[in-house]
Scaffold this motif. Structure first.
Motif, PDB file in Angstrom:
ATOM      1  N   GLU A 184     -19.195   2.367   6.142  1.00  0.00           N
ATOM      2  CA  GLU A 184     -19.498   1.004   5.691  1.00  0.00           C
ATOM      3  C   GLU A 184     -18.462   0.479   4.704  1.00  0.00           C
ATOM      4  O   GLU A 184     -18.303  -0.730   4.576  1.00  0.00           O
ATOM      5  N   ASN A 185     -17.761   1.371   4.042  1.00  0.00           N
ATOM      6  CA  ASN A 185     -16.840   0.948   2.986  1.00  0.00           C
ATOM      7  C   ASN A 185     -15.362   1.141   3.301  1.00  0.00           C
ATOM      8  O   ASN A 185     -14.517   0.636   2.561  1.00  0.00           O
ATOM      9  N   ILE A 186     -15.038   1.809   4.388  1.00  0.00           N
ATOM     10  CA  ILE A 186     -13.642   2.173   4.652  1.00  0.00           C
ATOM     11  C   ILE A 186     -12.716   0.962   4.793  1.00  0.00           C
ATOM     12  O   ILE A 186     -11.618   0.948   4.253  1.00  0.00           O
ATOM     13  N   ASN A 187     -13.132  -0.053   5.501  1.00  0.00           N
ATOM     14  CA  ASN A 187     -12.257  -1.208   5.722  1.00  0.00           C
ATOM     15  C   ASN A 187     -12.009  -1.996   4.449  1.00  0.00           C
ATOM     16  O   ASN A 187     -10.958  -2.602   4.282  1.00  0.00           O
ATOM     17  N   GLY A 188     -12.970  -1.986   3.542  1.00  0.00           N
ATOM     18  CA  GLY A 188     -12.816  -2.717   2.289  1.00  0.00           C
ATOM     19  C   GLY A 188     -11.675  -2.202   1.432  1.00  0.00           C
ATOM     20  O   GLY A 188     -11.077  -2.960   0.670  1.00  0.00           O
ATOM     21  N   TYR A 189     -11.361  -0.921   1.552  1.00  0.00           N
ATOM     22  CA  TYR A 189     -10.242  -0.389   0.773  1.00  0.00           C
ATOM     23  C   TYR A 189      -8.938  -1.074   1.166  1.00  0.00           C
ATOM     24  O   TYR A 189      -8.093  -1.343   0.317  1.00  0.00           O
ATOM     25  N   VAL A 190      -8.781  -1.363   2.453  1.00  0.00           N
ATOM     26  CA  VAL A 190      -7.555  -2.016   2.916  1.00  0.00           C
ATOM     27  C   VAL A 190      -7.644  -3.528   2.733  1.00  0.00           C
ATOM     28  O   VAL A 190      -6.759  -4.138   2.138  1.00  0.00           O
ATOM     29  N   THR A 191      -8.718  -4.135   3.236  1.00  0.00           N
ATOM     30  CA  THR A 191      -8.780  -5.597   3.260  1.00  0.00           C
ATOM     31  C   THR A 191      -9.033  -6.221   1.893  1.00  0.00           C
ATOM     32  O   THR A 191      -8.334  -7.152   1.499  1.00  0.00           O
ATOM     33  N   ALA A 192      -9.994  -5.730   1.163  1.00  0.00           N
ATOM     34  CA  ALA A 192     -10.345  -6.345  -0.122  1.00  0.00           C
ATOM     35  C   ALA A 192      -9.542  -5.777  -1.291  1.00  0.00           C
ATOM     36  O   ALA A 192      -9.231  -6.497  -2.239  1.00  0.00           O
ATOM     37  N   LEU A 193      -9.224  -4.482  -1.227  1.00  0.00           N
ATOM     38  CA  LEU A 193      -8.613  -3.823  -2.391  1.00  0.00           C
ATOM     39  C   LEU A 193      -7.149  -3.444  -2.171  1.00  0.00           C
ATOM     40  O   LEU A 193      -6.510  -2.902  -3.068  1.00  0.00           O
ATOM     41  N   HIS A 194      -6.632  -3.703  -0.971  1.00  0.00           N
ATOM     42  CA  HIS A 194      -5.215  -3.476  -0.649  1.00  0.00           C
ATOM     43  C   HIS A 194      -4.766  -2.038  -0.922  1.00  0.00           C
ATOM     44  O   HIS A 194      -3.678  -1.798  -1.437  1.00  0.00           O
ATOM     45  N   ASP A 195      -5.620  -1.091  -0.550  1.00  0.00           N
ATOM     46  CA  ASP A 195      -5.324   0.326  -0.776  1.00  0.00           C
ATOM     47  C   ASP A 195      -5.455   1.087   0.545  1.00  0.00           C
ATOM     48  O   ASP A 195      -6.484   1.697   0.843  1.00  0.00           O
ATOM     49  N   ALA A 196      -4.379   1.060   1.321  1.00  0.00           N
ATOM     50  CA  ALA A 196      -4.364   1.758   2.603  1.00  0.00           C
ATOM     51  C   ALA A 196      -4.428   3.273   2.406  1.00  0.00           C
ATOM     52  O   ALA A 196      -4.973   3.988   3.245  1.00  0.00           O
ATOM     53  N   GLY A 197      -3.887   3.769   1.301  1.00  0.00           N
ATOM     54  CA  GLY A 197      -3.912   5.204   1.032  1.00  0.00           C
ATOM     55  C   GLY A 197      -5.323   5.741   0.913  1.00  0.00           C
ATOM     56  O   GLY A 197      -5.657   6.778   1.492  1.00  0.00           O
ATOM     57  N   THR A 198      -6.166   5.032   0.156  1.00  0.00           N
ATOM     58  CA  THR A 198      -7.549   5.485   0.019  1.00  0.00           C
ATOM     59  C   THR A 198      -8.291   5.328   1.335  1.00  0.00           C
ATOM     60  O   THR A 198      -9.098   6.188   1.698  1.00  0.00           O
ATOM     61  N   SER A 199      -8.003   4.270   2.073  1.00  0.00           N
ATOM     62  CA  SER A 199      -8.631   4.099   3.383  1.00  0.00           C
ATOM     63  C   SER A 199      -8.281   5.269   4.299  1.00  0.00           C
ATOM     64  O   SER A 199      -9.157   5.826   4.972  1.00  0.00           O
ATOM     65  N   ASP A 200      -7.030   5.670   4.290  1.00  0.00           N
ATOM     66  CA  ASP A 200      -6.601   6.811   5.091  1.00  0.00           C
ATOM     67  C   ASP A 200      -7.268   8.098   4.605  1.00  0.00           C
ATOM     68  O   ASP A 200      -7.725   8.913   5.412  1.00  0.00           O
ATOM     69  N   TYR A 201      -7.344   8.250   3.292  1.00  0.00           N
ATOM     70  CA  TYR A 201      -7.998   9.426   2.724  1.00  0.00           C
ATOM     71  C   TYR A 201      -9.459   9.495   3.167  1.00  0.00           C
ATOM     72  O   TYR A 201      -9.956  10.550   3.563  1.00  0.00           O
ATOM     73  N   ILE A 202     -10.151   8.363   3.130  1.00  0.00           N
ATOM     74  CA  ILE A 202     -11.570   8.307   3.514  1.00  0.00           C
ATOM     75  C   ILE A 202     -11.731   8.629   4.997  1.00  0.00           C
ATOM     76  O   ILE A 202     -12.703   9.264   5.401  1.00  0.00           O
TER      77      ILE A 202
END
Length: 157
Positions: A120-138
């Protein structure tokens, strides 16, 4: 010292807070899996004792990795039982029986709950928070939980 990695400071704080919740979930699940390892009884004791040990070892590594991800972002992770219990969405359960199937069902439910939360939260790391690294980590974390859940689920089929 300020962390300058191309992500706005307020986004770093929000990601760190979100990861703190994940860390709390992971620590509570680790603790519950340790309990299963210590307390399981029954005719399948030995095999389940070893199985739960393999699972809590994986979770111990996840706990450390999530905390280090938070530090990588320039923040400090929650690190007390009080903080973990305030942040987790999992529950501590007191069991009357120490049978392996009961522990397996409970732990499977927790893995699945964590998986849903991560998805539920993975896309928000990239789209809202601009953190592709954390999205990849998740994404990697989800894959680990999927495999651990499969291993638990296989005992119930």
């Amino acid at each position: 010292m300020k962390t300058t990695i191309g992500i706005k400071q307020e986004f770093l704080a929000e990601v760190a807070h979100s990861l703190g919740k994940i860390l709390a979930d992971e620590f509570v699940l680790y603790t519950k899996t340790r309990k299963a390892h210590w307390c399981v009884t029954g005719p399948d004791f030995h095999s389940k004792h070893l199985f739960f040990e393999s699972q809590y070892n994986q979770l111990e590594e996840i706990v450390d990795d999530v905390a280090e991800r938070i530090r990588t972002l320039g923040h400090f992770p929650p690190a007390t039982l009080k903080e973990f219990l305030a942040l987790t969405h999992l529950t501590e359960q007191s069991r009357e029986k120490n049978d392996s199937m009961g522990y397996i069902k409970e732990l499977l439910g927790d893995h699945e709950s964590i998986l849903i939360h991560l998805r539920e939260n993975i896309n928000g790391y990239v789209t809202a928070l601009h953190d592709a690294g954390t999205s990849d980590y998740i994404t990697g974390l989800m894959e680990t939980h999927e495999k651990m859940a499969w291993m638990l689920r296989a005992h119930l089929e």
